[in-house]
Design a protein around this motif. Structure first.
Motif, PDB file in Angstrom:
ATOM      1  N   ILE A  64       6.313   4.690   8.017  1.00  0.00           N
ATOM      2  CA  ILE A  64       7.899   4.287   7.906  1.00  0.00           C
ATOM      3  C   ILE A  64       8.412   4.142   9.151  1.00  0.00           C
ATOM      4  O   ILE A  64       9.221   3.217   9.355  1.00  0.00           O
ATOM      5  N   ARG A  65       8.095   4.734  10.174  1.00  0.00           N
ATOM      6  CA  ARG A  65       8.583   4.900  11.361  1.00  0.00           C
ATOM      7  C   ARG A  65       8.235   3.696  12.277  1.00  0.00           C
ATOM      8  O   ARG A  65       9.165   2.763  12.665  1.00  0.00           O
ATOM      9  N   THR A  66       6.990   3.337  12.194  1.00  0.00           N
ATOM     10  CA  THR A  66       6.398   2.020  12.767  1.00  0.00           C
ATOM     11  C   THR A  66       6.570   0.686  11.886  1.00  0.00           C
ATOM     12  O   THR A  66       6.459  -0.373  12.475  1.00  0.00           O
ATOM     13  N   ASN A  67       6.877   0.927  10.701  1.00  0.00           N
ATOM     14  CA  ASN A  67       6.518  -0.091   9.814  1.00  0.00           C
ATOM     15  C   ASN A  67       5.305  -0.799   9.567  1.00  0.00           C
ATOM     16  O   ASN A  67       5.195  -1.871   9.015  1.00  0.00           O
ATOM     17  N   ASP A  68       4.234  -0.159  10.130  1.00  0.00           N
ATOM     18  CA  ASP A  68       2.956  -0.608   9.992  1.00  0.00           C
ATOM     19  C   ASP A  68       2.161  -0.351   8.563  1.00  0.00           C
ATOM     20  O   ASP A  68       2.338   0.742   8.368  1.00  0.00           O
ATOM     21  N   PHE A  90       4.850  -3.938   6.829  1.00  0.00           N
ATOM     22  CA  PHE A  90       5.514  -3.950   5.605  1.00  0.00           C
ATOM     23  C   PHE A  90       5.756  -5.273   4.930  1.00  0.00           C
ATOM     24  O   PHE A  90       5.393  -5.561   3.904  1.00  0.00           O
ATOM     25  N   GLU A  91       6.199  -5.961   6.142  1.00  0.00           N
ATOM     26  CA  GLU A  91       7.043  -7.329   5.635  1.00  0.00           C
ATOM     27  C   GLU A  91       5.787  -8.360   5.358  1.00  0.00           C
ATOM     28  O   GLU A  91       5.965  -9.351   4.682  1.00  0.00           O
ATOM     29  N   THR A  92       4.540  -8.037   6.200  1.00  0.00           N
ATOM     30  CA  THR A  92       3.468  -8.937   5.733  1.00  0.00           C
ATOM     31  C   THR A  92       2.797  -8.796   4.538  1.00  0.00           C
ATOM     32  O   THR A  92       2.684  -9.853   3.874  1.00  0.00           O
ATOM     33  N   TYR A  93       2.954  -7.491   3.925  1.00  0.00           N
ATOM     34  CA  TYR A  93       2.480  -7.443   2.512  1.00  0.00           C
ATOM     35  C   TYR A  93       3.558  -7.947   1.541  1.00  0.00           C
ATOM     36  O   TYR A  93       3.178  -8.693   0.757  1.00  0.00           O
ATOM     37  N   LEU A  94       5.041  -7.629   1.832  1.00  0.00           N
ATOM     38  CA  LEU A  94       5.981  -8.242   1.104  1.00  0.00           C
ATOM     39  C   LEU A  94       5.940  -9.531   0.850  1.00  0.00           C
ATOM     40  O   LEU A  94       6.292 -10.352  -0.168  1.00  0.00           O
ATOM     41  N   ASN A  95       5.583 -10.485   1.983  1.00  0.00           N
ATOM     42  CA  ASN A  95       5.624 -11.827   1.830  1.00  0.00           C
ATOM     43  C   ASN A  95       4.345 -12.503   0.823  1.00  0.00           C
ATOM     44  O   ASN A  95       4.519 -13.596   0.523  1.00  0.00           O
ATOM     45  N   LEU A  96       3.575 -11.675   0.666  1.00  0.00           N
ATOM     46  CA  LEU A  96       2.454 -11.948  -0.154  1.00  0.00           C
ATOM     47  C   LEU A  96       2.723 -11.783  -1.633  1.00  0.00           C
ATOM     48  O   LEU A  96       2.081 -12.405  -2.582  1.00  0.00           O
ATOM     49  N   ILE A  97       3.951 -11.064  -1.952  1.00  0.00           N
ATOM     50  CA  ILE A  97       4.018 -10.827  -3.131  1.00  0.00           C
ATOM     51  C   ILE A  97       4.808 -11.812  -3.885  1.00  0.00           C
ATOM     52  O   ILE A  97       5.547 -12.714  -3.034  1.00  0.00           O
ATOM     53  N   LEU A 150       7.994  10.506   6.054  1.00  0.00           N
ATOM     54  CA  LEU A 150       7.461   9.962   7.244  1.00  0.00           C
ATOM     55  C   LEU A 150       6.603   8.980   6.956  1.00  0.00           C
ATOM     56  O   LEU A 150       6.437   7.956   7.768  1.00  0.00           O
ATOM     57  N   LYS A 151       5.964   9.087   5.924  1.00  0.00           N
ATOM     58  CA  LYS A 151       4.965   7.705   5.388  1.00  0.00           C
ATOM     59  C   LYS A 151       4.837   7.920   4.041  1.00  0.00           C
ATOM     60  O   LYS A 151       5.258   8.853   3.123  1.00  0.00           O
ATOM     61  N   MET A 152       4.196   6.784   3.446  1.00  0.00           N
ATOM     62  CA  MET A 152       3.809   6.560   2.045  1.00  0.00           C
ATOM     63  C   MET A 152       2.455   6.154   1.797  1.00  0.00           C
ATOM     64  O   MET A 152       1.851   5.196   2.580  1.00  0.00           O
ATOM     65  N   THR A 153       1.628   7.028   1.078  1.00  0.00           N
ATOM     66  CA  THR A 153       0.202   6.662   0.749  1.00  0.00           C
ATOM     67  C   THR A 153      -0.125   6.618  -0.551  1.00  0.00           C
ATOM     68  O   THR A 153       0.695   7.016  -1.553  1.00  0.00           O
ATOM     69  N   GLY A 154      -1.062   5.709  -0.778  1.00  0.00           N
ATOM     70  CA  GLY A 154      -1.408   5.457  -2.251  1.00  0.00           C
ATOM     71  C   GLY A 154      -2.812   4.752  -2.262  1.00  0.00           C
ATOM     72  O   GLY A 154      -3.373   4.286  -1.515  1.00  0.00           O
ATOM     73  N   THR A 155      -2.723   4.022  -3.746  1.00  0.00           N
ATOM     74  CA  THR A 155      -3.882   3.521  -4.082  1.00  0.00           C
ATOM     75  C   THR A 155      -3.410   2.000  -4.550  1.00  0.00           C
ATOM     76  O   THR A 155      -2.363   1.889  -4.971  1.00  0.00           O
ATOM     77  N   ILE A 156      -4.381   0.988  -4.622  1.00  0.00           N
ATOM     78  CA  ILE A 156      -4.159  -0.252  -5.118  1.00  0.00           C
ATOM     79  C   ILE A 156      -5.113  -0.911  -5.881  1.00  0.00           C
ATOM     80  O   ILE A 156      -6.342  -0.702  -5.553  1.00  0.00           O
TER      81      ILE A 156
END
Length: 921
Positions: A64-68, A90-97, A150-156
């Motif tokens: 979340i801090r670096t937005n990567d 995060f915007e890179t992924y958001l643009n694919l949605i 600090l960050k968010m982690t998960g599955t897809i």
């Protein structure tokens, strides 16, 4: 000259009050144990990642801090996307949605971050090739020490197949309901022992009663017409006693009090002792058909046709014995007009016990569901292929529900209906092909077409609409047409009224001033027509650009008005001529030429033109040229003058003639010549002002940017000077401060000299030694070089000198070195190399290479040397340095290029004389 290397880095001093830690055996032992745990943990993580990859589940982590956003290797394999195309912020992924899902995804993530909860989002992702996939993304917020995210982690996971199946099932459910309604069927289940009857929900649609209002057998009997009741009960008793199908027609009272003729057909299901326990049946409203029947014979034929056309095969299958214990209406759905070796009733009755294993395709048997403890009302559907007697497979669709259970609650019998859907399968394929052809035809129409709902919302557009308004399809869909209007008061009420009128079936046609995406205003004609779009009632809005047509109409009206006022007009000369012969004119033409009206009528108008211009005018008349042009005219007294001629063909008394306007533009021509002369002088003055303005702008850029590095160097040295207690170091820092201050003063003096020069190309040039200029730059940046531990090498043996302005060369070296230090890689000390050589044209080329962060040229290559463009997050980034030195190099006839790879470093090549001949002209 030998190759030189300097290392300006100094070991960092130990902070006061801190003691160095001695190594102990216990530390080594703990370190070994820790490494072992890390190894075990790594192996577990590898197994977990492998399991997730096998399950086609990817993992991700968002800083979340670096937005990567970092994705596991399984994600790239799962989605078929390269690391470069998928990894990023995060915007890179958001643009694919998918655009329709972005808002919901953002809101869910923000909620999870605010409430420290797990985030589960299902959304669509649009690949680079346009494919749309459904994804399920689950994330968990990880908090830092300050209890903030600090960050968010998960599955897809890709769930496209699951979503398609859900949609397909919903479609089938809708189709079955529509078939039942369209056929007017009411299905029932009669329990003989209790007298209770379970009715289908369609009873409300057919009879007006809710299922609970129809009730049991006694309620059913009361609703039968008194004249038909006895016969219906007799038929029921007879069929129940003989276990034969119950088939009867009677009049039945609907909820509104009207009677309708019902065709009631059912069959009995017996228990193990052969006693009937249930009757399953279907009632159909045959009132309209009944009215057309005049005799019992016709009524019989009607019932027979109903039986033949009833969709599907009704069957009861016993799961314990694996026998089909009942099957009816076999021959009609399984026999076809052009087949000769197809199954008959007798064939299928022989196969009852083995019908599944004998004629169902082996690959489809597994699709048939296994039943255990399912409750009443559970419905399962399946599709499979059936082998016909001609060895050809046909597709069937079955809809099964539990019918009997044993004492343990396990399903023992199921009842179902099977339909031949081969034609539907083929029709679906034809429909897909038809839809594809429709889209091609839809987009090939030149007019702009918008498919809109009654409320005005645009749900589809063709390519013509996108071309007409300049918006792409995605920008138009989901909006109302009000934003396409150029009216000052964007009032949608008028269009909304037109849409309502069109929804009633009345074609609407109107005009409005439209506005394109580029703000261009044009006149639009719209026609609204009611239609259907994939089963939905919509409004078809067809748009035409009628701007040119309206201009033509206006011009025609103006022409007609000019014609009517021809004789009354007093300004300019207007004449009508047929192949040059004047047939009418106004007083203005008489005044212009000096001829009377009678003298002009019948005269060849070409004689009013100077001889040397007559062929030119005749050609314009023959080609129907309608633009204005200048020629030289001759008056009655022989005087010559400049004449502006503007002609146009118009219909007149059944034939085409030419109306021509004549204007004396002699004075205007003289004025234009004077304006051109003045404009030439003004252009020269403007160019001189622009050149001076460019010089001032360049000087401002050099002052604001080049002084930042030496001033920053002084600030850093002052910090070192204040924080050291060593007298030797304070003396060294004081000397460095004096050098840096002297260099800053030296640069200011050079800048003052530059300001005095009138043209950049005339800046004083001198023979410079690269090494001497670079050493001056080192003094400006000595604090930053020391602080970063940079290693700087230079080799100027193949090109030690250059004829060049000192201030420019110093600015080039200063900016390139400062950038290399500023954008150094965090995982290695900076390494910077300066080198010169001669190219084939004997031009001096400077190469500056570093091992820093590098730039993604594939993404940012076209912006590297542009003003205010930065490519890395750094507090001192302004996006001015590379823009400024590029202008300086090109001003002196040179060229600068870049080679770079992200994460590895950059190389700048400066050819100081590549275009020098152009720069010095």
């Amino acid at each position: 000259m030998p190759r030189k290397s300097i290392n300006k880095g100094k070991p960092r001093k130990q902070l006061p009050g801190k003691k160095s830690l001695s190594k102990k055996k216990s530390v080594s032992s703990a370190s070994s144990s820790y490494r072992k745990k890390l190894k075990n943990l790594s192996e577990v993580e590898q197994r977990l990642n492998l399991a997730l990859e096998v399950a086609q589940i990817g993992t991700w982590e968002w800083n979340i801090r670096t937005n990567d956003v970092t994705w596991s290797a399984g994600v790239h394999k799962l989605f078929g996307l390269s690391k470069e195309a998928f990894d990023g912020t995060f915007e890179t992924y958001l643009n694919l949605i998918h655009p329709n899902d972005r808002k919901a995804v953002t809101e869910r993530i923000n909620y999870a971050l605010s409430n420290n909860t797990t985030c589960s989002v299902i959304h669509r992702l649009v690949w680079l090739n346009g494919e749309v996939r459904w994804l399920e993304c689950i994330g968990k917020t990880v908090l830092g020490r300050n209890k903030k995210p600090l960050k968010m982690t998960g599955t897809i996971q890709d769930i496209t197949t699951r979503k398609n199946i859900e949609q397909e099932r919903e479609d089938w459910k809708t189709r079955h309901e529509l078939v039942a309604k369209s056929a007017g069927l009411v299905i029932y289940d009669y329990d003989i022992s209790s007298g209770n009857i379970v009715w289908s929900g369609n009873s409300d649609f057919v009879l007006g009663y809710r299922s609970e209002e129809l009730g049991n057998i006694q309620r059913w009997i009361k609703l039968i017409h008194a004249d038909d009741r006895e016969q219906a009960l007799l038929e029921l008793k007879t069929a129940q006693g003989a276990l034969t199908p119950y088939d009867v027609n009677y009049r039945f009272r609907k909820k509104n009090g009207d009677y309708c003729y019902m065709h009631d057909r059912g069959f009995f299901v017996a228990d193990q002792n052969g006693d009937p326990t249930r009757m399953l049946g279907m009632m159909m409203d045959v009132s309209k058909a009944r009215q057309t029947e005049e005799t019992l014979k016709e009524n019989y034929r009607f019932r027979e046709s109903i039986e033949r056309t009833m969709p599907g095969i009704l069957y009861v299958h016993d799961l314990s014995s694996r026998q089909t214990i009942y099957i009816n209406k076999v021959e009609a759905p399984l026999s076809f007009t052009n087949g000769k070796d197809l199954y008959t009733d007798e064939d299928l009755n022989k196969l009852k016990g083995e019908i599944r294993s004998k004629i169902i395709h082996p690959d489809d048997i597994k699709k048939l569901y296994h039943w255990t403890k399912e409750v009443a009302g559970t419905v399962r559907e399946s599709e499979y292929r059936v082998l016909m007697k001609d060895n050809q497979y046909r597709w069937f669709h079955s809809r099964d529900t539990p019918f009997r259970w044993d004492e343990q609650g396990n399903v023992t019998q199921i009842i179902g209906i099977s339909q031949d859907i081969t034609a539907q399968k083929e029709a679906s394929e034809k429909l897909r092909n038809s839809e594809r052809s429709y889209r091609e035809l839809f987009d090939s129409v030149g007019e702009g077409i918008c498919i809109q709902r009654e409320d005005g919302l645009i749900i589809d557009v063709n390519r013509g609409a996108s071309v007409l308004y300049g918006y792409n399809k995605e920008e138009l869909i989901g909006r109302t047409p009000g934003f396409l209007s150029a009216e000052k008061k964007n009032d949608f009420d008028f269009i909304r009224h037109k849409l309502k009128e069109a929804a009633r079936g009345e074609i609407q046609r109107f005009e409005f001033w439209g506005k394109k995406k580029n703000e261009e205003v044009f006149l639009v004609e719209v026609q609204l027509t009611k239609g259907t779009y994939f089963g939905e009632e919509i409004i078809i809005a067809t748009h035409w650009d009628i701007t040119e047509r309206r201009k033509t109409e206006e011009a025609l009206r103006e022409s007609e008005q000019r014609f009517r006022a021809l004789h009354a007009a007093s300004f300019g000369g207007i004449g009508l001529h047929d192949h040059g012969v004047i047939i009418d004119c106004n007083q203005g033409l008489c005044n212009l030429t000096g001829f009377t009206y009678d003298e002009l009528i019948g005269k060849n108008g070409i004689e009013l033109i100077a001889p040397e211009w007559r062929d030119f005018v005749i050609n314009n008349i023959k080609t129907s040229f309608e633009g204005a042009y200048d020629v030289e005219g001759i008056k009655k007294d022989g005087t010559r003058y400049i004449l502006e001629v503007h002609g146009k063909n118009i219909p007149y008394e059944g034939k085409n003639i030419r109306v021509t306007e004549f204007r004396d533009v002699t004075e205007r021509k003289r004025a234009q010549e004077q304006i051109i002369e003045q404009n030439t002088k003004l252009i020269a003055v403007a160019e001189d002002l622009k050149r001076k303005n460019d010089q001032l702008e360049e000087f401002t850029q050099i002052v604001s940017h080049n002084l930042r590095s030496p001033v920053g160097n002084i600030v850093t040295l002052l910090s070192f000077f204040e924080n050291t207690t060593s007298e030797a170091e304070r003396k060294e820092y004081l000397n460095l401060l004096k050098e840096s201050s002297a260099m800053t003063l030296y640069m200011l003096n050079d800048l003052n000299e530059v300001l005095k020069v009138k043209q950049n190309k005339n800046i004083e040039k001198q023979e410079l030694r690269f090494e001497a200029v670079l050493q001056q730059v080192f003094k400006m940046l000595n604090a930053k070089i020391s602080n970063t531990g940079a290693q700087i090498n230079f080799d100027f043996n193949n090109g030690p000198t250059l004829i060049y302005p000192n201030i420019y060369l110093e600015s080039i070296l200063l900016n390139l070195l400062d950038n290399a230090l500023k954008y150094r890689h965090p995982e290695r000390p900076p390494y910077i190399e300066f080198k010169t050589y001669k190219d084939r044209s004997d031009n001096t080329v400077l190469v500056v290479r570093d091992n820093g962060l590098g730039i993604n040229l594939q993404r940012y290559g076209h912006q590297v040397f542009k003003l205010r463009k930065t490519f890395h997050k750094h507090p001192e980034s302004r996006g001015v340095g590379l823009f400024m030195i590029k202008n300086q190099i090109e001003t002196m006839g040179g060229e600068i290029t870049i080679e770079s790879k992200e994460g590895e470093g950059s190389t700048f090549l400066i050819n100081f004389s590549k275009h020098q001949s152009d720069a010095t002209q």
